[in-house]
Motif scaffolding. Structure first.
Motif: not given
Length: 484
Positions: A104-112, A125-145
């Protein structure tokens, strides 16, 4: 690249089919970590910006997702390059995905986070400024950067799965306030959290006639927080038995009587109350908390159509092919579920030959109204012409001949439509139900027919050219001489 916080909220929206595939890939039961990439369209709106999952690229373990140099696992450089190239070519946002343990809770690690700092400036830069990022999931949660142009950085604090049932994931559970005691009977079904979902919902009703006026009242009584009501028409005497809350004073019946001079009737026609204002009055009487935006204009006007783009659901109760086409496209282009509602009575030579009510709840990415022959080309052509042209094309002047109708047929369709939506957002839908729910009721034979909508490959409404493209593709708004 130094990240600075932004105030505009970002979220992710995906279909139920996509969620099933991603969840099964990330959590196959082995307790290990797995990876993927989401390629997303973008929709920007007053309630926040949404990343709309267009394509899901699952990383194959040991081939695309391998042992990391600094962390436990990583996506290979080739897999990342292949996906960022597709995003750059199609102007899509890029989201790398992996999973952690827990529920039910999740967060990126320092390594992430360190890996984001190293790699995402180059990807942006390759994507010409269109957003890039990441999601990390637990089975019932998600966080994003999320990394944005101009040095900005944002959290992704919400992911919505627009399926049946609807799924909403956040980094950790949010406490639900105790619901208004007036909703006691509802909270015994959905709980305080369910009532909070209703209060946070923004729902549109397009067409406030017989079916739409019932839907609007139901939504207000349920405790929906915000309603967007759209219809250009004014009430008249023939609407009074079918439009919820309509009064004879709204229709100015004494001015519009056929015995009155034409100029007096014209005054009555011009000052009768718009249906959306009647629906707003009824909604506010039903709920002191509801916010209502009443729009007495055609939804085909571009600025009015855009009001639908940050709604959570659209109820379509207008019998127009052009409006069906617009709402149908919004459902698949912006990943906003919709329900087409209506009732029909067929009469031949003075005899009633058929009576039915329909509720067609459509999920993004599924078979659409166009795929199933419900937006006929001849009707689009007819509606796009002027009233004078339409009259010349007919053998008889039947512009003012209206189909038979009765409020009970509309109420049956409206009740089924709102129930299907309510069960979906309340999480009370069985896991194996169809994500689309099309139901027709025939009272003359007492038959209830459930239909699984077909999906036609290459459809211009729900196919690859429009699906999840958000703001990148123009909406099919075609202003016409007469209101729709």
């Amino acid at each position: 690249m130094a990240g600075t916080a932004v105030t505009t909220a970002w979220s992710v929206t995906m279909t139920g089919e996509q969620w099933t595939a991603l969840r099964d890939h990330l959590f196959p039961g082995d307790g290990d970590e797995h990876g993927a990439v989401l390629r997303c369209g973008i929709a920007r709106g007053p309630r926040g910006n949404r990343l709309l999952v267009k394509d899901l690229a699952l990383a194959k373990d040991g081939v695309d997702y391998v042992r990391g140099d600094r962390g436990y696992r990583k996506l290979t450089a080739q897999f990342v390059a292949d996906n960022i190239d597709v995003c750059a070519d199609e102007h899509l946002a890029y989201l790398a995905v992996h999973n952690h343990g827990g529920r039910d809770s999740v967060a990126f690690s320092g390594t992430d986070m360190a890996s984001h700092d190293r790699g995402y400036p180059a990807l942006l830069d390759i994507n010409d400024g269109v957003p890039v990022g990441a999601l990390v999931f637990a089975s019932g949660a998600v966080a994003g950067d999320l990394w944005l142009e101009n040095g900005e950085r944002a959290e992704i604090a919400h992911l919505r799965v627009v399926g049946r049932p609807r799924v909403d994931l956040t980094p950790q559970p949010a406490p639900a306030a105790v619901a208004d005691p007036g909703f006691d009977r509802q909270t015994r079904i959905f709980g305080d959290r369910g009532q909070a979902v209703l209060a946070a919902s923004k729902v549109a009703v397009v067409g406030l006639g017989g079916a739409g006026s019932v839907i609007s009242e139901y939504l207000a009584l349920l405790g929906v927080g915000e309603l967007v009501l759209i219809d250009p028409d004014r009430i008249d005497q023939t609407n009074l038995p079918r439009v919820v809350g309509a009064r004879r004073t709204d229709a100015l019946t004494w001015l519009r009587d056929e015995k009155r001079p034409a100029f007096v009737r014209a005054i009555g026609d011009g000052f009768a109350k718009h249906k959306v204002y009647i629906a707003r009055r009824v909604a506010r009487e039903a709920s002191a908390a509801v916010q209502v935006t009443a729009v007495p204009r055609s939804v085909l006007d571009p600025d009015v159509a855009r009001m639908l783009l940050d709604c959570d659901h659209i109820f379509l109760a207008a019998d127009s092919a052009l409006v069906r086409r617009l709402v149908n496209s919004i459902t698949h282009q912006y990943l906003i579920p919709s329900t087409q509602v209506g009732a029909k009575v067929s009469v031949l030579d003075g005899a009633v030959t058929d009576v039915f009510s329909v509720s067609r709840m459509s999920a993004p990415g599924s078979g659409c109204l166009q795929c199933n022959g419900l937006i006929p080309a001849w009707k689009l052509t007819e509606e796009a012409t002027s009233p004078e042209q339409r009259k010349r094309q007919r053998y008889i002047d039947d512009e003012d001949v209206h189909a038979p109708s009765v409020i009970t047929l509309n109420a049956v369709a409206a009740s089924r439509a709102v129930d299907d939506w309510l069960m979906a957002i309340g999480g009370l839908v069985e896991p194996d139900v169809s994500r689309d729910h099309w139901v027709s009721y025939y009272p003359m034979s007492d038959d209830v027919v459930e239909t699984e909508p077909a999906k036609r490959p290459g459809c211009l409404h729900c196919g690859a050219g429009r699906f999840a493209r958000g703001d990148a593709v123009p909406l099919p708004v075609v202003p016409r001489p007469a209101d729709v």
